[in-house]
Scaffold this motif. Structure first.
Motif, PDB file in Angstrom:
ATOM      1  N   GLU A   1       5.314   3.585   3.596  1.00  0.00           N
ATOM      2  CA  GLU A   1       4.180   3.122   2.795  1.00  0.00           C
ATOM      3  C   GLU A   1       2.950   4.014   2.938  1.00  0.00           C
ATOM      4  N   CYS A   2       2.968   4.935   3.889  1.00  0.00           N
ATOM      5  CA  CYS A   2       1.788   5.755   4.182  1.00  0.00           C
ATOM      6  C   CYS A   2       1.700   6.972   3.273  1.00  0.00           C
ATOM      7  N   ARG A   3       0.497   7.264   2.806  1.00  0.00           N
ATOM      8  CA  ARG A   3       0.217   8.487   2.060  1.00  0.00           C
ATOM      9  C   ARG A   3      -0.935   9.223   2.750  1.00  0.00           C
ATOM     10  N   MET A   4      -0.681  10.411   3.231  1.00  0.00           N
ATOM     11  CA  MET A   4      -1.738  11.234   3.816  1.00  0.00           C
ATOM     12  C   MET A   4      -2.422  11.996   2.699  1.00  0.00           C
ATOM     13  N   ILE A   5      -3.702  11.714   2.493  1.00  0.00           N
ATOM     14  CA  ILE A   5      -4.431  12.347   1.399  1.00  0.00           C
ATOM     15  C   ILE A   5      -5.786  12.829   1.911  1.00  0.00           C
TER      16      ILE A   5
ATOM     17  N   LYS B   1      -8.331   9.587  -7.631  1.00  0.00           N
ATOM     18  CA  LYS B   1      -7.175   8.790  -8.046  1.00  0.00           C
ATOM     19  C   LYS B   1      -7.287   7.285  -7.808  1.00  0.00           C
ATOM     20  N   TYR B   2      -8.292   6.829  -7.067  1.00  0.00           N
ATOM     21  CA  TYR B   2      -8.255   5.421  -6.654  1.00  0.00           C
ATOM     22  C   TYR B   2      -8.264   4.459  -7.838  1.00  0.00           C
ATOM     23  N   LYS B   3      -8.914   4.802  -8.938  1.00  0.00           N
ATOM     24  CA  LYS B   3      -8.990   3.901 -10.089  1.00  0.00           C
ATOM     25  C   LYS B   3      -7.663   3.772 -10.826  1.00  0.00           C
ATOM     26  N   THR B   4      -6.719   4.649 -10.557  1.00  0.00           N
ATOM     27  CA  THR B   4      -5.398   4.555 -11.190  1.00  0.00           C
ATOM     28  C   THR B   4      -4.542   3.460 -10.566  1.00  0.00           C
ATOM     29  N   ASN B   5      -4.988   2.914  -9.430  1.00  0.00           N
ATOM     30  CA  ASN B   5      -4.237   1.908  -8.656  1.00  0.00           C
ATOM     31  C   ASN B   5      -2.938   2.452  -8.074  1.00  0.00           C
ATOM     32  N   GLU B   6      -2.844   3.772  -8.011  1.00  0.00           N
ATOM     33  CA  GLU B   6      -1.668   4.400  -7.407  1.00  0.00           C
ATOM     34  C   GLU B   6      -1.498   3.993  -5.945  1.00  0.00           C
ATOM     35  N   TYR B   7      -2.618   3.653  -5.289  1.00  0.00           N
ATOM     36  CA  TYR B   7      -2.568   3.350  -3.858  1.00  0.00           C
ATOM     37  C   TYR B   7      -2.688   1.852  -3.560  1.00  0.00           C
ATOM     38  N   LEU B   8      -2.546   1.012  -4.587  1.00  0.00           N
ATOM     39  CA  LEU B   8      -2.766  -0.420  -4.387  1.00  0.00           C
ATOM     40  C   LEU B   8      -1.706  -1.043  -3.473  1.00  0.00           C
ATOM     41  N   ASP B   9      -0.506  -0.483  -3.452  1.00  0.00           N
ATOM     42  CA  ASP B   9       0.548  -0.998  -2.570  1.00  0.00           C
ATOM     43  C   ASP B   9       0.881  -0.001  -1.463  1.00  0.00           C
ATOM     44  N   LYS B  10      -0.108   0.820  -1.118  1.00  0.00           N
ATOM     45  CA  LYS B  10       0.108   1.859  -0.108  1.00  0.00           C
ATOM     46  C   LYS B  10      -0.942   1.793   0.993  1.00  0.00           C
ATOM     47  N   LEU B  11      -0.638   2.463   2.073  1.00  0.00           N
ATOM     48  CA  LEU B  11      -1.611   2.730   3.135  1.00  0.00           C
ATOM     49  C   LEU B  11      -2.017   4.194   3.009  1.00  0.00           C
ATOM     50  N   VAL B  12      -3.306   4.447   2.807  1.00  0.00           N
ATOM     51  CA  VAL B  12      -3.768   5.828   2.687  1.00  0.00           C
ATOM     52  C   VAL B  12      -4.489   6.221   3.974  1.00  0.00           C
TER      53      VAL B  12
ATOM     54  N   ASP C   1       5.711  -1.739  17.262  1.00  0.00           N
ATOM     55  CA  ASP C   1       6.541  -2.545  16.361  1.00  0.00           C
ATOM     56  C   ASP C   1       5.671  -3.443  15.481  1.00  0.00           C
ATOM     57  N   SER C   2       4.623  -4.009  16.059  1.00  0.00           N
ATOM     58  CA  SER C   2       3.755  -4.895  15.272  1.00  0.00           C
ATOM     59  C   SER C   2       2.900  -4.111  14.287  1.00  0.00           C
ATOM     60  N   VAL C   3       2.659  -2.819  14.555  1.00  0.00           N
ATOM     61  CA  VAL C   3       1.958  -1.972  13.590  1.00  0.00           C
ATOM     62  C   VAL C   3       2.730  -1.938  12.275  1.00  0.00           C
ATOM     63  N   GLU C   4       4.014  -1.692  12.379  1.00  0.00           N
ATOM     64  CA  GLU C   4       4.852  -1.604  11.183  1.00  0.00           C
ATOM     65  C   GLU C   4       4.916  -2.943  10.450  1.00  0.00           C
ATOM     66  N   SER C   5       5.114  -4.020  11.174  1.00  0.00           N
ATOM     67  CA  SER C   5       5.266  -5.334  10.523  1.00  0.00           C
ATOM     68  C   SER C   5       3.964  -5.811   9.895  1.00  0.00           C
ATOM     69  N   ILE C   6       2.827  -5.516  10.520  1.00  0.00           N
ATOM     70  CA  ILE C   6       1.560  -6.002   9.978  1.00  0.00           C
ATOM     71  C   ILE C   6       1.156  -5.223   8.729  1.00  0.00           C
ATOM     72  N   VAL C   7       1.524  -3.950   8.650  1.00  0.00           N
ATOM     73  CA  VAL C   7       1.266  -3.169   7.438  1.00  0.00           C
ATOM     74  C   VAL C   7       2.007  -3.783   6.259  1.00  0.00           C
ATOM     75  N   ARG C   8       3.266  -4.131   6.475  1.00  0.00           N
ATOM     76  CA  ARG C   8       4.066  -4.694   5.387  1.00  0.00           C
ATOM     77  C   ARG C   8       3.591  -6.097   5.015  1.00  0.00           C
ATOM     78  N   LYS C   9       3.155  -6.852   6.004  1.00  0.00           N
ATOM     79  CA  LYS C   9       2.625  -8.185   5.731  1.00  0.00           C
ATOM     80  C   LYS C   9       1.367  -8.088   4.869  1.00  0.00           C
ATOM     81  N   ALA C  10       0.480  -7.165   5.206  1.00  0.00           N
ATOM     82  CA  ALA C  10      -0.774  -7.014   4.468  1.00  0.00           C
ATOM     83  C   ALA C  10      -0.518  -6.583   3.026  1.00  0.00           C
TER      84      ALA C  10
END
Length: 342
Positions: free
Chosen positions: A185-189, A197-208, A281-290
């Motif tokens: 889910e991570c995008r390094m930008i 790009k933020y207004k395109t909502n390209e990152y709405l389901d991502k972690l930047v 482990d909780s880092v990964e799960s909390i990202v997906r929960k959010a």
């Protein structure tokens, strides 16, 4: 070249460039006079100074010493009512902030009371946002275009050290960064990519994730673009877990994901005004929960964050505590609380 030597050279260069901005107080009007212990960190001075600017109109005068001159000189160009006391000349005082008995406000560094408490402690000075936010103004955006945002300095030589785990029981910034980068889910930008790009909502389901080393959002615009995110993944500081990023997030209704909720006054509550993580482990799960969170549940979280900030961190009434004690968090290892769980 050692990291310490680099810091010293950077500070010397900074001092040479800012010395001409330094002012000494020569007027006769009473001032807000700051006379703190020698081990007081720059951040602690700034924490007090910016809150005083919100509360009083009097000039702010710091007790002069060569050490203060060296470490605080650059801020005189940014804070227009800041002065040093003129050496060997007595200054008229409106309010004095000091550890000494003669002070209007007796200062201490007993921040461990905050870490150990579950309820709000009223005589603790709030931790502030990055000072640039108060200098640049507080413009924000209402709509959300990014799922989770994280930005900052991730220099391995600085942040990949065992101090935070050994003393406070929390993962350090470097370890957290490596884990986040590994997630699909991570995008390094860069900061420029976010702006474009933020207004395109390209990152709405991502972690930047934006590294200062690669080009992140400038401090003066950080809070503006932060407000476009639903969540911020808060990495801890270098010398202590508490970091200004959580205060900035709360102020604009961005829900913090963090591993130091008990360092705030009062503690944040998981699922009410933050999400928490403890291990990799909780880092990964909390990202997906959010990222998968229902919109109505998120809106309640966002509202709770802003209410918390307004109630406890937006201002401070010093006069309520005149002739009493005030507690200030100081980033000196001798003053920081130690986790009970370590």
């Amino acid at each position: 070249m050692s990291l310490l030597l680099k810091k010293i050279r950077k500070k010397v260069k900074e001092f040479k460039g800012s010395y001409s901005e330094v002012r000494y107080y020569r007027a006769e009007a009473p001032v807000l006079y700051i006379d703190l212990k020698p081990n007081t960190k720059v951040r602690s001075y700034l924490n007090l100074i910016f809150l005083l600017k919100q509360s009083y109109s009097q000039p702010i005068v710091i007790r002069f010493s060569l050490f203060h001159l060296f470490i605080l000189s650059k801020w005189f160009g940014k804070i227009d009512n800041l002065y040093f006391s003129k050496p060997f000349k007595k200054t008229k005082v409106f309010r004095k902030f000091s550890h000494k008995k003669s002070a209007d406000f007796r200062m201490d560094y007993e921040y461990q009371r905050v870490y150990e408490a579950t309820d709000y402690i009223p005589n603790v000075i709030p931790y502030i946002m990055h000072p640039q936010n108060y200098i640049s103004g507080l413009e924000t955006i209402d709509s959300k275009h990014v799922g989770i945002m994280i930005s900052g300095n991730f220099e391995r030589k600085i942040y990949d050290n065992p101090t935070l785990m050994e003393k406070f029981g929390v993962l350090n910034r470097s370890v957290i960064c490596d884990k986040l980068i590994s997630l699909p889910e991570c995008r390094m930008i860069t900061g420029d990519e976010l702006v474009n790009k933020y207004k395109t909502n390209e990152y709405l389901d991502k972690l930047v994730l934006m590294k200062w080393q690669s080009g992140a959002i400038p401090s003066a615009k950080w809070r503006y673009y932060l407000s476009t995110a639903k969540f911020i993944f808060c990495a801890p500081g270098m010398t202590m877990p508490l970091c200004h990023n959580v205060i900035e997030a709360l102020s604009v209704g961005v829900v913090p994901i963090l591993n130091y909720k008990d360092w705030l006054n009062p503690s944040l509550t998981d699922g009410v005004n933050c999400f928490t993580y403890d291990n990799l482990d909780s880092v990964e799960s909390i990202v997906r929960k959010a990222l998968a969170l229902d919109s109505q549940v998120y809106e309640a979280l966002r509202k709770s964050c802003m209410e918390y900030y307004t109630a406890y961190y937006s201002k401070f009434d010093f006069e309520k505590f005149r002739n009493g004690r005030l507690t200030l968090v100081n980033e000196d290892k001798r003053n920081l609380p130690k986790s009970k769980s370590v």
